[in-house]
Design a protein around this motif. Structure first.
Motif, PDB file in Angstrom:
ATOM      1  N   TYR A  92      54.061  18.476  43.950  1.00 23.08           N
ATOM      2  CA  TYR A  92      53.845  19.332  45.117  1.00 23.08           C
ATOM      3  C   TYR A  92      55.004  19.220  46.098  1.00 23.08           C
ATOM      4  N   ARG A 205      48.797  25.907  51.540  1.00 21.70           N
ATOM      5  CA  ARG A 205      47.439  25.584  51.098  1.00 21.70           C
ATOM      6  C   ARG A 205      47.133  26.239  49.753  1.00 21.70           C
ATOM      7  N   THR A 206      47.604  27.469  49.564  1.00 20.82           N
ATOM      8  CA  THR A 206      47.447  28.123  48.266  1.00 20.82           C
ATOM      9  C   THR A 206      48.227  27.385  47.184  1.00 20.82           C
ATOM     10  N   TRP A 208      48.859  24.238  47.072  1.00 21.59           N
ATOM     11  CA  TRP A 208      48.151  23.005  46.707  1.00 21.59           C
ATOM     12  C   TRP A 208      47.074  23.284  45.658  1.00 21.59           C
ATOM     13  N   SER A 209      46.285  24.330  45.860  1.00 24.41           N
ATOM     14  CA  SER A 209      45.225  24.634  44.893  1.00 24.41           C
ATOM     15  C   SER A 209      45.811  24.979  43.531  1.00 24.41           C
ATOM     16  N   TRP A 212      47.014  21.626  41.912  1.00 28.05           N
ATOM     17  CA  TRP A 212      45.918  20.765  41.473  1.00 28.05           C
ATOM     18  C   TRP A 212      45.285  21.288  40.180  1.00 28.05           C
ATOM     19  N   ARG A 213      45.095  22.590  40.102  1.00 31.41           N
ATOM     20  CA  ARG A 213      44.534  23.165  38.881  1.00 31.41           C
ATOM     21  C   ARG A 213      45.507  23.015  37.711  1.00 31.41           C
ATOM     22  N   GLY A 255      40.240  17.914  45.475  1.00 34.90           N
ATOM     23  CA  GLY A 255      40.815  19.204  45.819  1.00 34.90           C
ATOM     24  C   GLY A 255      40.290  19.729  47.138  1.00 34.90           C
ATOM     25  N   GLY A 256      38.992  19.570  47.384  1.00 37.52           N
ATOM     26  CA  GLY A 256      38.409  20.047  48.631  1.00 37.52           C
ATOM     27  C   GLY A 256      38.887  19.273  49.844  1.00 37.52           C
ATOM     28  N   ASP A 259      42.461  20.358  50.629  1.00 34.56           N
ATOM     29  CA  ASP A 259      42.426  21.713  51.177  1.00 34.56           C
ATOM     30  C   ASP A 259      41.925  21.702  52.610  1.00 34.56           C
TER      31      ASP A 259
END
Length: 279
Positions: A92, A205-206, A208-209, A212-213, A255-256, A259
């Motif tokens: 990241y 923030r997008t 990061w998601s 993580w996925r 993840g939450g 975020d």
């Protein structure tokens, strides 16, 4: 006048407190309802056998053994969490550096934006799992292949967010910066980037998601020691559905949390810029 102002301040604080508690109460109520339905289906009605759909207690046992157990096979889930966090944070940060640089260049140079920007938009629509076979063939079955997929998936939203935010800076700010003597790199770094920061944080923030996925998908196919993807694969190979669900819950929780931290940072910056008001 001083007494009235001081008496009005606590009233304002107390008036905001119920709203904050209510915002926490609804998610907590939803979680309790979900756990109650889960317990009813598994422990009371027994609609599915435990090896197909385990109870909340069985999943919690896997979490507790895996995170802070003291047996010879315990604690592996904690090692996997730390290993996955190390990989995703490394990828990241690298994606922020590379993607941020590309975004700045695309934001100030139209030919690069018209060419590379269009390609990045098309690549962003490709699922991250589709890049894993190429990464394996290029880097081999190792950690570098996982990092490559993570960096690629996080780099694209960062670059697009930075370039788009720079283009959306009001022209009045550009003119004001030039009037004060800023031009070239100074205009971009001292005027445009600070003005575009609230929009850029949404892209981070997008990113990061996406990262993580991509990490979990890569670890699932490139099994290695100390990864959450490895725990999912172990649970599948041993038919341990409780371990699979425990790992999924931990993945969603991590993840939450990240975020929420990035969302909190974004909200604070937007309030400092006067784009939002506190409730």
């Amino acid at each position: 006048m001083t007494e009235s102002a001081s008496s009005a301040a606590p009233a304002g604080v107390s008036a905001r407190s119920p709203g904050r508690w209510a915002s926490l109460a609804w998610p907590l109520a939803g979680l309790l309802l979900l756990l109650a339905v889960w317990w009813l289906v598994t422990d009371v009605l027994r609609l599915y056998p435990p090896y197909v759909f385990p109870s909340p207690g069985a999943v919690w046992a896997e979490i507790s053994y895996g995170l802070w157990g003291t047996g010879p096979q315990d604690g592996k889930l904690l090692i996997s969490v730390l290993g996955s966090l190390r990989r995703v944070l490394t990828g990241y940060v690298l994606a922020l550096l590379v993607g941020g640089g590309l975004g700045i260049l695309m934001g100030i140079w139209a030919p690069l934006r018209a060419t590379l920007g269009a390609y990045l938009t098309g690549i962003q629509s490709v699922p991250s799992i589709a890049f894993v076979p190429f990464a394996i063939l290029f880097f081999g079955l190792n950690e570098r292949a996982v990092l490559a997929v993570v960096i690629l998936e996080a780099l694209i939203p960062v670059a697009l967010a930075v370039s788009g935010a720079l283009l959306n800076v009001p022209p009045a700010l550009r003119m004001a910066g030039r009037t004060l003597g800023a031009s070239g790199p100074a205009l971009t770094l001292r005027v445009l980037l600070p003005a575009a920061l609230p929009s850029i944080l949404g892209g981070l923030r997008t990113a990061w998601s996406f990262a993580w996925r991509a990490l979990i998908g890569g670890e699932l196919l490139i099994a290695g020691a100390g990864s959450l993807g490895e725990q999912l694969e172990v649970g599948r190979n041993t038919a341990n559905v409780a371990l699979v669900l425990a790992t999924i819950l931990i993945i969603g929780l991590i993840g939450g949390v990240f975020d929420a931290l990035l969302r909190r940072l974004e909200t604070r910056v937007r309030r400092d810029y006067g784009l939002e008001v506190s409730a």
